[in-house]
Design an enzyme around this catalytic site. Structure first.
Site, PDB file in Angstrom:
ATOM      1  N   GLY A  11      46.297  41.127  26.495  1.00 50.70           N
ATOM      2  CA  GLY A  11      46.818  40.597  27.824  1.00 50.70           C
ATOM      3  C   GLY A  11      48.022  40.000  28.071  1.00 50.70           C
ATOM      4  N   ARG A  72      44.414  46.975  25.912  1.00 48.87           N
ATOM      5  CA  ARG A  72      43.941  46.704  24.900  1.00 48.87           C
ATOM      6  C   ARG A  72      42.831  47.995  23.960  1.00 48.87           C
ATOM      7  NH1 ARG A  72      43.730  40.775  25.407  1.00 48.87           N
ATOM      8  NH2 ARG A  72      43.197  40.674  27.828  1.00 48.87           N
ATOM      9  N   ASP A 103      45.687  36.979  19.191  1.00 47.51           N
ATOM     10  CA  ASP A 103      45.409  36.972  17.995  1.00 47.51           C
ATOM     11  C   ASP A 103      44.479  37.931  18.152  1.00 47.51           C
ATOM     12  OD1 ASP A 103      43.081  36.428  20.199  1.00 47.51           O
ATOM     13  OD2 ASP A 103      42.530  34.277  18.856  1.00 47.51           O
ATOM     14  N   THR A 126      50.201  34.437  25.065  1.00 46.23           N
ATOM     15  CA  THR A 126      48.852  34.396  25.920  1.00 46.23           C
ATOM     16  C   THR A 126      49.074  33.255  26.511  1.00 46.23           C
ATOM     17  OG1 THR A 126      46.432  34.015  25.264  1.00 46.23           O
ATOM     18  CG2 THR A 126      47.882  33.894  23.577  1.00 46.23           C
ATOM     19  N   ASP A 128      46.282  32.286  27.195  1.00 48.13           N
ATOM     20  CA  ASP A 128      45.104  30.985  26.954  1.00 48.13           C
ATOM     21  C   ASP A 128      45.778  30.397  25.442  1.00 48.13           C
ATOM     22  OD1 ASP A 128      43.927  32.798  28.311  1.00 48.13           O
ATOM     23  OD2 ASP A 128      43.476  34.291  26.654  1.00 48.13           O
ATOM     24  N   ASP A 130      45.530  30.119  22.081  1.00 47.27           N
ATOM     25  CA  ASP A 130      44.327  30.421  21.949  1.00 47.27           C
ATOM     26  C   ASP A 130      44.854  30.562  19.976  1.00 47.27           C
ATOM     27  OD1 ASP A 130      44.689  32.729  22.456  1.00 47.27           O
ATOM     28  OD2 ASP A 130      41.995  33.098  22.503  1.00 47.27           O
ATOM     29  N   ARG A 172      39.918  32.907  28.047  1.00 47.88           N
ATOM     30  CA  ARG A 172      39.183  33.672  27.670  1.00 47.88           C
ATOM     31  C   ARG A 172      38.082  32.518  26.868  1.00 47.88           C
ATOM     32  NH1 ARG A 172      38.930  38.518  25.526  1.00 47.88           N
ATOM     33  NH2 ARG A 172      41.475  39.360  26.324  1.00 47.88           N
ATOM     34  N   ARG A 244      32.299  24.382  46.950  1.00 52.29           N
ATOM     35  CA  ARG A 244      33.481  25.524  46.815  1.00 52.29           C
ATOM     36  C   ARG A 244      34.003  25.844  45.900  1.00 52.29           C
ATOM     37  NH1 ARG A 244      31.287  25.292  51.368  1.00 52.29           N
ATOM     38  NH2 ARG A 244      31.674  25.675  53.240  1.00 52.29           N
TER      39      ARG A 244
HETATM   40  O1  F6P Z   1      43.825  36.845  27.148  1.00 53.48           O
HETATM   41  C1  F6P Z   1      44.469  36.640  28.227  1.00 53.48           C
HETATM   42  C2  F6P Z   1      43.367  36.636  29.000  1.00 53.48           C
HETATM   43  O2  F6P Z   1      44.103  36.415  30.697  1.00 53.48           O
HETATM   44  C3  F6P Z   1      42.267  35.730  29.382  1.00 53.48           C
HETATM   45  O3  F6P Z   1      42.909  34.612  29.942  1.00 53.48           O
HETATM   46  C4  F6P Z   1      41.473  36.451  30.073  1.00 53.48           C
HETATM   47  O4  F6P Z   1      40.119  36.346  28.968  1.00 53.48           O
HETATM   48  C5  F6P Z   1      41.292  37.876  29.578  1.00 53.48           C
HETATM   49  O5  F6P Z   1      42.486  38.176  29.555  1.00 53.48           O
HETATM   50  C6  F6P Z   1      41.763  39.101  30.191  1.00 53.48           C
HETATM   51  O6  F6P Z   1      41.345  40.770  30.073  1.00 53.48           O
HETATM   52  P1  F6P Z   1      41.571  41.628  30.928  1.00 53.48           P
HETATM   53  O7  F6P Z   1      43.171  41.658  31.420  1.00 53.48           O
HETATM   54  O8  F6P Z   1      41.718  42.749  29.695  1.00 53.48           O
HETATM   55  O9  F6P Z   1      40.226  41.519  31.888  1.00 53.48           O
END
Ligand code: F6P
Length: 320
Positions: A11, A72, A103, A126, A128, A130, A172, A244
């Site tokens: 991502g 990816r 990662d 990233t 995230d 993480d 994620r 909401r």
């Molecule tokens: O890893 C970054 C991220 O934006 C996550 O927060 C999310 O779950 C994922 O990528 C979404 O992935 P994709 O771009 O493959 O839909």
């Protein structure tokens, strides 16, 4: 070492361009050629790259996304793909590869490192946050600020209508983004995958807040918590408050990187180029207690970054 490669993978994260720029300029400063492979691992498989120069990376520090594009590559794990990528690295005399990503990208780099002499160095990027071995990743600060900006706006309408809003943020399977955003928007409740989501407890908080005269509220939920629409329905039924739901989604991945994300990208790039020039094999750079550090790629890949659950307590105490 004469030639290095650079890829952005997984991502995209704001600040990846700042990292590409810094890697290119610092490497050129050490008389290294830089090949920018396109679309993450895909570029290594198809041998698609462009030569990056200090001039060609001008004017990109402030741009979100990645000029090299990303993907990816689920296929990448296949033995044949790894062999192909290793062959292309050899063909182009790439002795070091800077992998800018999260990662998943580092696991790809680890697999590839077993098929090639090319040295890998991971630069954590990233939203995230993480990645094990670094307190912060490139792009995290920007994503936090983007989410905070959006939720501050949602707060206005929540207060006006005396409604409860559940705002789902990315991350994620982890809650780093949610917990940081939650504390910085003053969320009444934060839901993260690291702790079980007990809807009854959320209902109690909302009811108690209403008794205290606090009729609006923000619940920040990490996407890793699963279907929040059901939680929203249950809260509405059990509290009588209007609820909401807003899913912030990909808006968090885009936009101009903050100063912090650009700065981190520049520091990480410096360390990555240093490691390559010192022939240090297969490392991931990181920030630990304010210092730029590095650790083995393998260790970074097999460890899970801990989340400070004390922050949940802090958030709770601040949300009275
Ligand atoms: O890893 C970054 C991220 O934006 C996550 O927060 C999310 O779950 C994922 O990528 C979404 O992935 P994709 O771009 O493959 O839909």
């Amino acid at each position: 070492m004469k030639t290095i490669g650079v890829i952005t993978s997984g991502g995209d994260a704001p600040g990846m361009n700042a990292a590409i720029r810094a890697v290119t300029r610092l490497a050129h400063g050490r008389n290294l050629e830089v090949l920018g492979f396109e679309k993450g691992w895909e570029g290594l498989l198809t041998n698609k790259f462009r030569r990056l120069t200090p001039r060609s990376v001008g004017g990109i520090i402030q741009l979100g996304g990645t000029i090299l594009h990303t993907s990816r590559s689920l296929d990448f794990k296949r033995e044949q793909c790894l062999e192909q990528a290793a062959a292309n690295l050899k063909l182009n005399n790439v002795e070091g590869l800077v992998v800018i990503g999260g990662d998943g990208s580092f696991r790809g780099a680890l697999d590839l490192s077993k098929k090639t002499d090319t040295i890998m160095v991971g630069v954590p990027a990233t939203i995230d946050n993480d990645v094990f071995g670094t307190d912060e990743t490139i792009g995290f600060d920007t994503a936090v600020n983007t989410a905070v900006d959006a939720i501050d706006k949602i707060r206005d309408t929540a207060i006006s209508h005396e409604r409860i809003f559940i705002v789902e943020v990315m991350g994620r399977k982890r809650g780093f983004l949610a917990i940081t955003v939650g504390i910085t928007v003053g969320a009444e409740v934060i839901l993260i995958p690291e702790t079980a989501c007990k809807t009854d407890e959320v209902v109690e908080v909302i009811k108690e807040n209403a008794r205290k005269g606090k009729k609006a509220g923000i619940i920040v939920a990490a996407e890793g918590c699963g279907k929040v629409s059901e939680v929203a329905k249950e809260i509405e039924e059990k509290t009588g408050s209007e609820v909401r739901l807003t899913i912030l989604g990909y808006v968090q991945r885009g936009g101009t990187p903050t100063a912090r994300s650009r700065f981190l990208a520049s520091l990480f790039a410096e360390k990555a180029v240093d490691l390559l020039c010192q022939n240090q094999r297969n490392k991931v750079v990181g920030l630990q207690n304010g210092q730029v550090t590095s650790m083995d790629l393998e260790q970074s890949c097999c460890m899970t970054k801990p989340l400070d659950l004390g922050l949940m307590k802090l958030a709770e105490m601040l949300a009275t």
